[in-house]
Design a protein around this motif. Structure first.
Motif, PDB file in Angstrom:
ATOM      1  N   ASP A 113       0.840  -1.207   0.000  1.00  0.00           N
ATOM      2  CA  ASP A 113       0.000   0.000   0.000  1.00  0.00           C
ATOM      3  C   ASP A 113       0.872   1.252   0.000  1.00  0.00           C
ATOM      4  N   GLU A 114       0.312   2.327  -0.523  1.00  0.00           N
ATOM      5  CA  GLU A 114       1.011   3.614  -0.480  1.00  0.00           C
ATOM      6  C   GLU A 114       0.268   4.584   0.430  1.00  0.00           C
ATOM      7  N   VAL A 115       1.051   5.414   1.115  1.00  0.00           N
ATOM      8  CA  VAL A 115       0.482   6.419   2.009  1.00  0.00           C
ATOM      9  C   VAL A 115       1.016   7.777   1.568  1.00  0.00           C
ATOM     10  N   ALA A 151      -1.585  19.848  -8.509  1.00  0.00           N
ATOM     11  CA  ALA A 151      -1.342  18.787  -9.505  1.00  0.00           C
ATOM     12  C   ALA A 151      -0.429  17.702  -8.920  1.00  0.00           C
ATOM     13  N   ALA A 152       0.534  18.122  -8.113  1.00  0.00           N
ATOM     14  CA  ALA A 152       1.450  17.136  -7.500  1.00  0.00           C
ATOM     15  C   ALA A 152       0.691  16.270  -6.498  1.00  0.00           C
ATOM     16  N   LEU A 153      -0.226  16.889  -5.764  1.00  0.00           N
ATOM     17  CA  LEU A 153      -1.023  16.094  -4.807  1.00  0.00           C
ATOM     18  C   LEU A 153      -1.897  15.096  -5.568  1.00  0.00           C
ATOM     19  N   THR A 154      -2.539  15.590  -6.619  1.00  0.00           N
ATOM     20  CA  THR A 154      -3.418  14.714  -7.406  1.00  0.00           C
ATOM     21  C   THR A 154      -2.615  13.552  -7.990  1.00  0.00           C
ATOM     22  N   ALA A 155      -1.402  13.853  -8.464  1.00  0.00           N
ATOM     23  CA  ALA A 155      -0.574  12.814  -9.087  1.00  0.00           C
ATOM     24  C   ALA A 155      -0.108  11.764  -8.078  1.00  0.00           C
ATOM     25  N   ALA A 156      -0.107  12.131  -6.796  1.00  0.00           N
ATOM     26  CA  ALA A 156       0.360  11.182  -5.766  1.00  0.00           C
ATOM     27  C   ALA A 156      -0.682  10.107  -5.467  1.00  0.00           C
ATOM     28  N   PHE A 157      -1.931  10.378  -5.862  1.00  0.00           N
ATOM     29  CA  PHE A 157      -3.007   9.395  -5.616  1.00  0.00           C
ATOM     30  C   PHE A 157      -3.091   8.413  -6.779  1.00  0.00           C
ATOM     31  N   PRO A 159      -4.041   3.810  -7.741  1.00  0.00           N
ATOM     32  CA  PRO A 159      -4.729   2.578  -7.311  1.00  0.00           C
ATOM     33  C   PRO A 159      -4.131   1.941  -6.060  1.00  0.00           C
ATOM     34  N   ARG A 160      -2.863   2.229  -5.740  1.00  0.00           N
ATOM     35  CA  ARG A 160      -2.252   1.609  -4.552  1.00  0.00           C
ATOM     36  C   ARG A 160      -2.396   2.470  -3.305  1.00  0.00           C
ATOM     37  N   THR A 161      -2.942   3.684  -3.446  1.00  0.00           N
ATOM     38  CA  THR A 161      -3.022   4.590  -2.305  1.00  0.00           C
ATOM     39  C   THR A 161      -4.020   4.060  -1.276  1.00  0.00           C
ATOM     40  N   ARG A 162      -3.562   3.854  -0.067  1.00  0.00           N
ATOM     41  CA  ARG A 162      -4.447   3.382   0.999  1.00  0.00           C
ATOM     42  C   ARG A 162      -4.926   4.548   1.861  1.00  0.00           C
ATOM     43  N   ALA A 163      -4.004   5.502   2.089  1.00  0.00           N
ATOM     44  CA  ALA A 163      -4.334   6.575   3.031  1.00  0.00           C
ATOM     45  C   ALA A 163      -3.509   7.811   2.735  1.00  0.00           C
ATOM     46  N   ILE A 164      -4.003   8.949   3.235  1.00  0.00           N
ATOM     47  CA  ILE A 164      -3.166  10.145   3.316  1.00  0.00           C
ATOM     48  C   ILE A 164      -2.993  10.440   4.791  1.00  0.00           C
ATOM     49  N   LEU A 165      -1.750  10.748   5.149  1.00  0.00           N
ATOM     50  CA  LEU A 165      -1.445  11.083   6.544  1.00  0.00           C
ATOM     51  C   LEU A 165      -1.284  12.599   6.597  1.00  0.00           C
ATOM     52  N   LEU A 166      -2.289  13.239   7.177  1.00  0.00           N
ATOM     53  CA  LEU A 166      -2.370  14.699   7.168  1.00  0.00           C
ATOM     54  C   LEU A 166      -2.038  15.227   8.565  1.00  0.00           C
ATOM     55  N   ASN A 167      -1.439  16.408   8.612  1.00  0.00           N
ATOM     56  CA  ASN A 167      -1.116  17.028   9.900  1.00  0.00           C
ATOM     57  C   ASN A 167      -1.389  18.526   9.779  1.00  0.00           C
ATOM     58  N   SER A 168      -2.453  18.968  10.444  1.00  0.00           N
ATOM     59  CA  SER A 168      -2.789  20.397  10.450  1.00  0.00           C
ATOM     60  C   SER A 168      -3.370  20.759  11.809  1.00  0.00           C
ATOM     61  N   PRO A 169      -2.844  21.797  12.436  1.00  0.00           N
ATOM     62  CA  PRO A 169      -1.649  22.582  12.130  1.00  0.00           C
ATOM     63  C   PRO A 169      -0.414  21.680  12.000  1.00  0.00           C
ATOM     64  N   HIS A 170       0.509  22.124  11.133  1.00  0.00           N
ATOM     65  CA  HIS A 170       1.560  21.232  10.642  1.00  0.00           C
ATOM     66  C   HIS A 170       2.922  21.473  11.298  1.00  0.00           C
ATOM     67  N   LEU A 188     -10.069  14.038  -3.394  1.00  0.00           N
ATOM     68  CA  LEU A 188      -9.185  12.952  -3.844  1.00  0.00           C
ATOM     69  C   LEU A 188      -9.433  11.685  -3.024  1.00  0.00           C
ATOM     70  N   CYS A 189      -9.619  11.852  -1.712  1.00  0.00           N
ATOM     71  CA  CYS A 189      -9.868  10.683  -0.851  1.00  0.00           C
ATOM     72  C   CYS A 189     -11.140   9.953  -1.296  1.00  0.00           C
ATOM     73  N   VAL A 190     -12.174  10.734  -1.590  1.00  0.00           N
ATOM     74  CA  VAL A 190     -13.445  10.126  -1.994  1.00  0.00           C
ATOM     75  C   VAL A 190     -13.283   9.469  -3.373  1.00  0.00           C
ATOM     76  N   ALA A 191     -12.645  10.204  -4.305  1.00  0.00           N
ATOM     77  CA  ALA A 191     -12.513   9.684  -5.669  1.00  0.00           C
ATOM     78  C   ALA A 191     -11.707   8.386  -5.714  1.00  0.00           C
ATOM     79  N   PHE A 192     -10.659   8.296  -4.881  1.00  0.00           N
ATOM     80  CA  PHE A 192      -9.783   7.115  -4.920  1.00  0.00           C
ATOM     81  C   PHE A 192     -10.087   6.124  -3.792  1.00  0.00           C
ATOM     82  N   ASP A 193     -11.164   6.353  -3.058  1.00  0.00           N
ATOM     83  CA  ASP A 193     -11.530   5.511  -1.914  1.00  0.00           C
ATOM     84  C   ASP A 193     -10.348   5.328  -0.958  1.00  0.00           C
ATOM     85  N   VAL A 194      -9.814   6.467  -0.532  1.00  0.00           N
ATOM     86  CA  VAL A 194      -8.621   6.502   0.321  1.00  0.00           C
ATOM     87  C   VAL A 194      -9.017   6.956   1.722  1.00  0.00           C
TER      88      VAL A 194
END
Ligand code: GLN
Length: 392
Positions: A113-115, A151-157, A159-170, A188-194
């Motif tokens: 999986d990719e995060v 565009a870079a964020l979109t490109a990171a998603f 078929p192997r993306t399992r999750a995004i690990l977000l931190n805010s405030p960062h 992106l999370c909804v579109a890729f079921d992440v």
């Protein structure tokens, strides 16, 4: 003989926080490196912890947290953000947010999986992703404004993306993600079921804008695991009390890992946490008032001394550009200029963190350093005096 260290952990070495605090002690430097307050947490929280020890709360807590704490955590999200979590099935108490991150990644990831993770990142993220058998996909928050390329964020998603690990405030940038940025992440999370793992430990340290839990965005409640802790808001980083809140199926995944990592979290300190979460609104107002004073003081002083910076929107860190301070660097060797700068500044009496360790490509972090301002005003004043002497 095979090398003792596993391949998963090869290359991780010792965390920068341990290294810089050790170096600070060795040189008698003021420690603006590791982010821990040099003042104590509030008495009403400490007293509740002490009372719990005296009352004999000395055995294992319930694996998922003592019921009173789960109830307070649930009430906090309902009151503060309109998010509803069932205290028994959807709230899990962990040994600090770092354990919550580790338990969550191990609970939800399969090998391969990719995060997705923004860099610079808090260093345990990358190690935890690898230990969970997954692979990080990094997206750059660009120095000096810490914006990212959609565009870079979109490109990171993919078929192997399992999750995004977000931190805010960062941490370390001090960035507070805006609603439009969170909306893109959510789409992106909804579109890729992440899934989204949202580390919100600095949620009460926001100076500009507002903290928006991503779980409040459309489509995100069912796919977000929201994490937070006691450490930053109550200045008790050593208590290591954190939590994960998520819909029951996701909480079940977190718990399956958590039960075999720490099983349960220190019982008396959970009673202290109950008192913390019952703090009056004035507690949070005083906290942010005091931190704003520290932030403004340090940012003004660093700017005067030749650092380039934008005051952070949140957290207790400020990132400061060192391009005008080349004379402090022991050598100008690429790509480690922030590292040589930090080592030299520590030798001269003030320890700070070189952010290149928070990047996959260290060169992206060499132009600035991170100061922690979770310190008493007198500590900050003493640090500024030293900086004036060595940089002025
Ligand atoms: N979160 C704190 C920081 O970023 C400390 C982390 C640690 O010491 N492991 O400085």
């Amino acid at each position: 003989m095979r090398p003792p260290l596993s391949r998963r952990l090869a290359g991780f070495g010792t965390t920068i926080f341990t290294e810089m605090t050790r170096l600070a002690q060795e040189h008698g430097a003021i420690n603006l490196a590791q982010g821990f307050p040099d003042f104590d947490g509030p008495d009403h929280v400490k007293d509740a912890g002490i009372a719990a020890i005296r009352a004999g709360h000395g055995q294992y807590a319930r694996m998922t947290g003592i019921p009173a704490l789960n109830a307070e955590i649930s009430a906090k999200y309902s009151r503060g953000y309109g998010l509803e979590f069932d205290p028994d099935r959807e709230v899990t108490v962990t040994s600090g947010c770092t354990e919550a991150i580790f338990a969550t990644l191990n609970g939800i990831c399969d090998v391969g999986d990719e995060v997705v993770v923004f860099q610079p990142f808090y260093d345990s993220y990358r190690a935890s992703i690898f230990m969970a058998g997954a692979t990080p996909r990094v997206v750059n928050l660009r120095w000096p404004d810490f914006q990212f390329d959609p565009a870079a964020l979109t490109a990171a998603f993919g078929p192997r993306t399992r999750a995004i690990l977000l931190n805010s405030p960062h941490n370390p940038t001090g960035k507070v993600f805006r609603r439009d940025e969170l909306e893109l992440i959510a789409r992106l999370c909804v579109a890729f079921d992440v899934l989204c793992i949202s580390d919100e430990v600095y949620e009460h340290l926001v100076f500009e804008g507002e903290h928006i839990p991503i779980a409040t965005l459309p489509g995100m409640a069912e796919r977000t695991i929201t994490l937070s802790s006691l450490g930053k808001t109550w200045s008790l980083t050593g208590w290591k009390i954190g939590w994960a809140v998520a819909p029951a199926p996701l909480s079940a995944a977190v718990r399956t890992a958590h039960q075999f990592i720490t099983f349960a979290t220190a019982t008396p300190l959970q009673w202290g946490a109950v008192a913390a979460l019952r703090s009056e609104p004035s507690y949070y107002q005083t906290l942010i008032h005091d931190y704003r004073e520290r932030r403004d003081y340090l940012c003004e002083a660093l700017t005067r001394l030749g650092f380039s910076l934008r005051p952070p929107e949140g957290t207790y860190f400020v990132c400061a550009g060192i391009e005008r301070l080349a004379h402090v660097r022991a050598d100008a060797e690429e790509p480690a200029s922030d590292i040589t700068f930090c080592r030299e500044l520590t030798r001269r009496g003030v320890a700070v963190i070189p952010p290149s360790v928070f990047y996959e490509d260290a060169r992206l972090g060499r132009d600035y350093v991170r100061f922690a301002f979770c310190k008493r005003m007198e500590t900050l004043r003493a640090a500024v005096e030293r900086l004036e002497r060595v940089l002025g």
